[in-house]
Design a protein around this motif. Sequence first.
Motif, mmCIF file in Angstrom:
data_model
loop_
_atom_site.group_PDB
_atom_site.id
_atom_site.type_symbol
_atom_site.label_atom_id
_atom_site.label_comp_id
_atom_site.label_asym_id
_atom_site.label_seq_id
_atom_site.Cartn_x
_atom_site.Cartn_y
_atom_site.Cartn_z
ATOM 1 N N THR A 1 -3.438 -31.801 -74.527
ATOM 2 C CA THR A 1 -3.788 -32.095 -75.937
ATOM 3 C C THR A 1 -3.266 -31.194 -76.926
ATOM 4 O O THR A 1 -2.854 -31.911 -78.103
ATOM 5 C CB THR A 1 -5.537 -31.943 -75.944
ATOM 6 O OG1 THR A 1 -5.900 -32.852 -74.842
ATOM 7 C CG2 THR A 1 -5.998 -32.680 -77.508
ATOM 8 N N HIS A 2 -3.159 -30.044 -76.748
ATOM 9 C CA HIS A 2 -2.854 -29.063 -77.739
ATOM 10 C C HIS A 2 -1.252 -29.204 -78.047
ATOM 11 O O HIS A 2 -0.700 -29.261 -79.048
ATOM 12 C CB HIS A 2 -2.902 -27.509 -77.007
ATOM 13 C CG HIS A 2 -2.173 -26.424 -77.814
ATOM 14 N ND1 HIS A 2 -2.640 -26.127 -78.991
ATOM 15 C CD2 HIS A 2 -1.192 -25.829 -77.759
ATOM 16 C CE1 HIS A 2 -2.025 -25.100 -79.602
ATOM 17 N NE2 HIS A 2 -0.799 -25.032 -78.729
ATOM 18 N N ASN A 3 -0.329 -29.452 -76.830
ATOM 19 C CA ASN A 3 1.152 -29.668 -76.996
ATOM 20 C C ASN A 3 1.376 -31.009 -77.663
ATOM 21 O O ASN A 3 2.177 -31.222 -78.520
ATOM 22 C CB ASN A 3 1.688 -29.584 -75.714
ATOM 23 C CG ASN A 3 1.831 -28.257 -74.872
ATOM 24 O OD1 ASN A 3 1.798 -27.308 -76.019
ATOM 25 N ND2 ASN A 3 1.974 -28.111 -73.746
ATOM 26 N N PHE A 4 0.451 -32.104 -77.320
ATOM 27 C CA PHE A 4 0.603 -33.199 -78.093
ATOM 28 C C PHE A 4 0.576 -33.160 -79.421
ATOM 29 O O PHE A 4 1.390 -33.517 -80.386
ATOM 30 C CB PHE A 4 -0.244 -34.424 -77.537
ATOM 31 C CG PHE A 4 -0.430 -35.844 -78.274
ATOM 32 C CD1 PHE A 4 0.798 -36.443 -78.201
ATOM 33 C CD2 PHE A 4 -1.166 -35.992 -79.077
ATOM 34 C CE1 PHE A 4 0.877 -37.906 -78.646
ATOM 35 C CE2 PHE A 4 -1.012 -36.906 -79.822
ATOM 36 C CZ PHE A 4 -0.147 -38.136 -79.630
ATOM 37 N N LEU A 5 -0.424 -32.584 -80.019
ATOM 38 C CA LEU A 5 -0.735 -32.412 -81.469
ATOM 39 C C LEU A 5 0.265 -31.525 -82.005
ATOM 40 O O LEU A 5 1.065 -31.861 -83.201
ATOM 41 C CB LEU A 5 -1.905 -31.750 -81.671
ATOM 42 C CG LEU A 5 -3.296 -32.300 -81.357
ATOM 43 C CD1 LEU A 5 -4.569 -31.669 -81.450
ATOM 44 C CD2 LEU A 5 -3.538 -33.785 -81.895
ATOM 45 N N LYS A 6 1.009 -30.477 -81.248
ATOM 46 C CA LYS A 6 1.997 -29.647 -81.769
ATOM 47 C C LYS A 6 3.205 -30.391 -81.898
ATOM 48 O O LYS A 6 4.098 -30.219 -82.873
ATOM 49 C CB LYS A 6 2.269 -28.204 -80.903
ATOM 50 C CG LYS A 6 3.022 -27.449 -81.348
ATOM 51 C CD LYS A 6 3.070 -26.188 -80.313
ATOM 52 C CE LYS A 6 4.056 -25.101 -80.826
ATOM 53 N NZ LYS A 6 4.169 -24.038 -79.910
ATOM 54 N N TYR A 7 3.513 -31.332 -80.924
ATOM 55 C CA TYR A 7 4.898 -31.864 -80.926
ATOM 56 C C TYR A 7 4.766 -33.414 -81.338
ATOM 57 O O TYR A 7 5.762 -34.374 -80.797
ATOM 58 C CB TYR A 7 5.686 -31.767 -79.568
ATOM 59 C CG TYR A 7 5.721 -30.546 -79.205
ATOM 60 C CD1 TYR A 7 7.080 -29.915 -79.523
ATOM 61 C CD2 TYR A 7 5.108 -29.625 -78.621
ATOM 62 C CE1 TYR A 7 7.687 -28.686 -79.249
ATOM 63 C CE2 TYR A 7 5.500 -28.084 -78.358
ATOM 64 C CZ TYR A 7 6.681 -27.772 -78.604
ATOM 65 O OH TYR A 7 7.109 -26.597 -78.296
ATOM 66 N N ARG A 8 3.618 -33.922 -81.861
ATOM 67 C CA ARG A 8 3.337 -35.332 -82.244
ATOM 68 C C ARG A 8 4.649 -35.670 -83.055
ATOM 69 O O ARG A 8 4.768 -37.229 -83.013
ATOM 70 C CB ARG A 8 2.111 -35.313 -82.974
ATOM 71 C CG ARG A 8 2.097 -34.870 -84.245
ATOM 72 C CD ARG A 8 0.524 -35.030 -84.707
ATOM 73 N NE ARG A 8 0.528 -34.449 -86.007
ATOM 74 C CZ ARG A 8 0.293 -33.193 -86.250
ATOM 75 N NH1 ARG A 8 0.089 -32.385 -85.260
ATOM 76 N NH2 ARG A 8 0.108 -32.740 -87.449
#
Length: 262
Positions: A9-16
């Motif tokens: 979830t954290h990476n998705f928000l960072k690399y969306r």
Amino acid sequence: MNFSIKRYTHNFLKYRFLLKELVVRDIKVKYKRSVLGILWTILSPLLTMVILTIVFSTLFKSNIPNFPVYFLCGSIMFQFFAESTNLAMNSIYTNSSLIRKVYIPKYMFPGSKLVFSLVNLGFSFIATFIVMLVTHADFHWRIIFLFIPVIYIFIFSFGIGLIMSCVAVFFRDMAHLYGILITAINYLTPIFYPIDILPDNVRSIIEYNPLYQMIYMLRQFLLYNTVPTMGQHIYLLICCTVTLLIGLFVFYKKQDKFVLYI
């Protein structure tokens, strides 16, 4: 498993924003130098529907009211599953040069293929609505719920896509075997034929196919003007959630080894 989901979830928000760029790239590549461009996404299911309607509508006319819409409901959903999982399966090693150079959450690659296929599915629904107008199908209020089976098939396909992307890295022959498997699943899913022509023992097995249940749910909203039962929702929710969790778990465990095989 909780810590891995949190990391995803954290990476998705960072690399969306990267996800958006990957999807835009895929759209540009697919329709590059094409005269009609993205209109082919609408024309393709329409042309297939016309051909199969000519071939099968007479055969099944007593079993399937409004065969064109019946077929399109099954066809566009199954095409989404087949396209998205196949693209996701190939997404890791086709982006191997990028993966080796910079850090990018690797699930972004299969994820972008799912979103790309979802865009294509949206245009395919335009084709379905055009056919509904031409065939004088009823546009009732339950059509607004067609997003529900779309959500189910997106989650289910994402889970399968994550698993297949891992398998394909370590076993390249899967790219060829998967085409055969998809063909088999296609014929085992009532897309252009009614399920009631099957023997009872076969029908009971087919009804447990999550893809069939998703297609049937879409037909309920678009064609039959009926409401799916709570049992249908519970079954699909369990299938989709379990598939996605397995896909995330397998991908998380194997992703660090990708660079050694690509």
